[in-house]
Write an enzyme that holds these catalytic residues in place. Structure first.
Site, PDB file in Angstrom:
ATOM      1  N   GLU A  27     -23.077   6.358  -2.369  1.00 54.81           N
ATOM      2  CA  GLU A  27     -23.576   7.695  -2.049  1.00 54.81           C
ATOM      3  C   GLU A  27     -22.663   8.486  -1.132  1.00 54.81           C
ATOM      4  O   GLU A  27     -23.071   9.523  -0.598  1.00 54.81           O
ATOM      5  CB  GLU A  27     -24.996   7.613  -1.455  1.00 54.81           C
ATOM      6  CG  GLU A  27     -26.005   7.010  -2.421  1.00 54.81           C
ATOM      7  CD  GLU A  27     -27.375   6.813  -1.808  1.00 54.81           C
ATOM      8  OE1 GLU A  27     -27.464   6.714  -0.567  1.00 54.81           O
ATOM      9  OE2 GLU A  27     -28.351   6.735  -2.561  1.00 54.81           O
ATOM     10  N   GLU A  84     -29.299   5.024  -9.302  1.00 57.91           N
ATOM     11  CA  GLU A  84     -30.401   4.331  -8.627  1.00 57.91           C
ATOM     12  C   GLU A  84     -31.721   4.992  -9.009  1.00 57.91           C
ATOM     13  O   GLU A  84     -31.999   6.104  -8.604  1.00 57.91           O
ATOM     14  CB  GLU A  84     -30.242   4.374  -7.099  1.00 57.91           C
ATOM     15  CG  GLU A  84     -29.024   3.648  -6.560  1.00 57.91           C
ATOM     16  CD  GLU A  84     -28.957   3.692  -5.031  1.00 57.91           C
ATOM     17  OE1 GLU A  84     -29.948   4.109  -4.398  1.00 57.91           O
ATOM     18  OE2 GLU A  84     -27.911   3.311  -4.479  1.00 57.91           O
TER      19      GLU A  84
END
Length: 864
Positions: free
Chosen positions: A470, A536
């Protein structure tokens, strides 16, 4: 002198047992004194190597099992105690004869966390302490060995300089990321802190004897031009190989580097100058009609053995073996979905993946555990595992299992948006700008990254390198990784700057990102578009009752309850990071006790993950090029996001996902009632018979449709809507919906059973369904393999949602790991189903099959 480490030695000896250790504060001697074999270490405690300080303390019964109950809170944390509390000496006595002239002996350490001083036979081996969790080490110890073959190795291991405060934030206060080490050890939303931060000699230690020249870091690149299919005669493939040759002598050496694969020999004569390491590139070779490596669900995973060997005259100086999977991985941008698309051997692959943290939070790795965990992922019918950036570059043994089972690997480096400053966070000690420059030592980070790339780059399963979770690394690290290290060391794979980068996936309606993570109405998976390559996305994952009682103390075996619309759980459940089911269990009737809660949770688990993958598959190439579930495993006893528990016991998530991810699959859209077929294969699936039936709560069936259909290659096909019929049949009590795809020989190619609620959304019929008279038998069909036959009489109700387990006949405890071709399965009236179960380990005593279901009482079946 520090030297890079090879993959596998010609003459290698493991030093992975017989160690002793002591807290450094408890001994007042120097390393020179401790490393002399006459110094008595018998009072030191036995040490676990590979392992950590905490695994050693646990093995010596000095701390309680941190994975059980609230035991972890009883273990002192390094942040409170200081680094000296977990600074330890590790000592190993070993016999090794000093080699003849012209030969060398190397000490190889594949992972030490964090810094270490090494002594051997009274002398310091490394001038300066080695730093970093991920940097392999190799030392020429020839001159340090004794003449009598009795030797002692002593290593002082220091924890990472910054322990980080475990304040409940993701990675605690974030400062754990100042080190070049894993970040989860300071705590995350799925784990409590690991109190020694995994300090120790955590990976393998070996001795290696070679001649004058060592073969290190061999590299094989496979090129498979064109668009291939798994079957038939293959066009040639091109293989390129290189290796580093290290001359250990103070004079030049001339010899021959050989590489052998598939009966072909490539030879290169070289002259190496004194005390140098030289990379030698061999001429490329062509393999005619190669056997290719394919991802799971698309073809076989063929592997070729190969060997690099350096000879001086007639003597073999060193050799190294590398398994080669011939395949080519490419990517391109899909303009329709706005996401990256993966190709293997020229064929587009719809990515169905799972996120992986680490096999064990305390780094207790084993080949058998890796094999079992990756096999479970194969059994889920997924084709990719992403290794999350807060942990490690996974071990070669993990990659070997992925090679074996056809799992593509998406490998993150050591960054996370939580710790490394993607957003402001009041739990963090430093501000966002400071955290964006973590770690403290960028040079060590890059040196470690280069080393780990070399360690795993030969594995065909490795598909994607990723700069971080991320968030990309700081600019200087990112540029060096992307523009220098990757092209030089591994130029054949996609490198993405971070896991939810817009280079991977871009939603024109909301940018790039990931999630959601919590439980959802299954309709949302079908009708709400998320990120087109979602790194995710996940849901719940509580294990069944047998799983829960393994780590919940008796007093805490109380189920969560809904109060004023909010779910409240016991303190131990909260400590183990329980994520709630909200009111999703209530349509089955309010749970009566923990066992009932766990059973109803499995129904929701199955439905959630089947619907998740079906919803993505029903929009393949239209909305999505792939999705990666957060997450498919837990490295400790967590109560969220897992297909199997820490003890390798699967729950219904695994089998719901297994069905929803079938390569050839038929499914029901709960929103519009459409029946859809999915074909992930490279050829058209023609002349299939689609059979649609419903069953009421008494077992009476209705044939809705039976027709021939075809589904195009790598596509989905909407077939027909049965919404009006289903709404009428389910109105009062709900129904069972059975979908099957049969070939012309009436062999079942896909079978999918839904249990649909009544018009109010409740499973009123399930709550009063009669018991089914299910007949069950079991027999051995091979070594550690059992065939279970389940038959439901024609006038019986549906035998609904049956859990099979292999157990000890004496204790009724489950034998783990155990693998089943199906589970949590329903058997229709008049139907017979076969399930094959197998297990890895030889066991003492007699096993039995345990079975219980929603309307099938628990019993234990002897195996014939």
């Amino acid at each position: 002198m520090f030297l890079p480490l090879i993959l596998k030695a010609q003459n290698s000896v493991d030093l992975n047992s017989g160690w002793r250790c002591i807290k450094a504060e408890d001994v007042a001697l120097t390393g020179n004194q401790i490393s002399v074999s006459t110094y008595n270490t018998n009072t030191w405690m036995p040490a676990i190597v590979p392992g950590t300080v905490l695994t050693t303390l646990l093995n010596n019964h000095l701390v309680p099992d941190p994975f059980y109950g609230m035991n972890n809170k009883q273990i002192p944390d390094i942040y409170d105690k200081g680094n000296a509390f977990y600074t330890y000496w590790f000592v190993k006595d070993f016999k090794f004869t000093k080699p003849a002239a012209g030969k060398s002996v190397f000490l190889n350490l594949r992972g030490v966390n964090y810094s270490n001083d090494i002594y051997i036979n009274g002398k310091k081996l490394n001038v300066n302490a080695s730093q970093g969790m991920f940097l392999r080490q190799s030392y020429n110890i020839t001159a340090f060995l004794t003449n009598n073959s009795n030797n002692r190795l002593a290593i002082l291991v220091h924890p990472a300089p910054v322990a980080g405060k475990p304040n409940g934030g993701q990675g605690g206060d974030g400062t754990i990321a100042r080190n070049v080490a894993m970040q989860y050890t300071a705590g995350w939303d799925w784990i409590q802190p690991v109190h020694d931060r995994n300090t120790g000699i955590w990976d393998k230690v070996t001795l290696q004897e070679t001649g004058a020249v060592r073969v290190i870091n061999p590299h094989v690149v496979t090129l498979v031009p064109g668009t291939r299919k798994p079957e038939g005669i293959q066009a040639p493939a091109i293989l390129k190989a290189s290796a580093e040759l290290q001359n250990t002598l103070g004079k030049s050496v001339e010899g021959v580097l050989n590489w052998v694969i598939n009966g072909q020999v490539v030879t290169q004569r070289v002259k190496l100058t004194a005390n140098t390491t030289t990379e030698i590139t061999l001429p490329p070779i062509t393999i005619a009609n190669p056997k290719l490596w394919w991802p799971n669900g698309y073809g076989a995973q063929h592997l070729y053995g190969s060997e690099f060997k350096f000879t001086v005259g007639k003597d073999v100086s060193d050799k190294d073996s590398v398994q080669v999977g011939i395949r080519q991985i490419d990517t391109k941008w899909n303009e329709h979905t706005h996401s990256r698309q993966i190709f293997v051997n020229g064929q587009k692959i719809f990515i169905k993946g799972g996120n992986w943290i680490i096999s064990d939070a305390m780094l207790r790795f084993s080949d058998a555990r890796y094999d079992a965990e990756v096999r479970y992922h194969r059994d889920m019918n997924i084709n990719l595992i992403r290794v999350w950036g807060g942990a490690i570059v996974e071990r070669p043994e993990f990659y070997a299992s992925c090679d074996k089972y056809g799992m593509l690997v998406f490998q993150d480096f050591w960054m996370s948006g939580d710790c490394n400053g993607r957003w402001t966070d009041p739990a963090k000690k430093d501000d966002q700008w400071v955290r964006r420059q973590y770690p403290d030592d960028h040079s060590l980070y890059l040196l470690s990254a280069a080393d780990q790339i070399k360690m795993v780059r030969n594995h065909p399963s490795l598909a994607i390198w990723c700069g971080g979770n991320e968030i990309p690394p700081p600019d200087d690290i990112l540029i060096a990784l992307r523009d220098s290290l990757m092209p030089k060391l591994d130029g054949t794979r996609w490198f993405i700057d971070y896991s939810n980068s817009s280079d991977m996936s871009y939603n024109t309606e909301g940018g790039n990102g990931d999630g959601p993570y919590g439980i959802q109405n299954i309709n949302s998976f079908w009708q709400h578009k998320t990120y087109p390559f979602n790194s995710e996305v996940g849901s719940v994952g509580v294990g069944d009752y047998a799983s829960l009682v393994r780590f919940l103390p008796v007093v805490n075996r109380t189920m969560p309850k809904l109060k004023s619309g909010k779910e409240e759980a016991d303190s131990v459940w909260d400590y183990h990071k329980y994520i709630g089911y909200q009111d999703f269990l209530m349509p089955y009737g309010e749970p009566k006790d923990l066992r009932d809660f766990a059973m109803k949770a499995q129904l929701v688990n199955y439905d959630q993950y089947r619907a998740l993958m079906e919803g993505f598959s029903a929009h393949m190439w239209e909305w999505y090029t792939g999705s990666i579930i957060w997450k498919t495993q837990n490295p400790w006893t967590a109560l969220r996001g897992q297909m199997y528990d820490y003890y390798l016991d699967p729950n219904a998530c695994l089998y719901g996902l297994r069905v929803g991810s079938e390569p050839l699959h038929v499914m029901y859209n709960p929103v519009d009632g459409t029946i859809t077929g999915v074909n992930n294969g490279f050829t058209n699936a023609n002349n299939l018979i689609l059979v649609i039936k419903t069953y009421d709560m008494t077992g009476r069936d209705s044939l809705i449709s039976q027709a021939f259909i075809s589904i195009g290659a790598s596509s989905y096909q909407k077939i027909q809507s049965i919404k009006r019929v289903i709404e009428g049949l389910r109105k009062q009590e709900g129904i069972f919906l059975s979908l099957q795809l049969l070939d012309q020989g009436k062999h079942v190619k896909s079978s999918n059973v839904y249990w649909l609620p009544n018009e109010e959304g409740n499973y009123s019929g399930l709550q009063k369904i009669e018991r089914a008279s299910l007949n069950v038998s079991a027999r051995y069909s091979g070594i550690r393999k059992v065939e279970v036959v389940l038959s439901n009489p024609s006038k019986s109700p549906v035998a609904f949602f049956n859990r099979l387990a292999l157990v000890s006949a004496d204790t009724h405890e489950r034998i783990l790991p155990a693998f089943a071709t199906d589970n949590y399965l329903s058997v229709m009236p008049g139907e017979t189903r076969k399930v094959v179960m197998d297990y890895q380990k030889n066991i003492s005593g007699r096993p039995q099959i345990q079975i219980y279901g929603w309307n099938v009482p628990e019993r234990f079946i002897n195996i014939e």
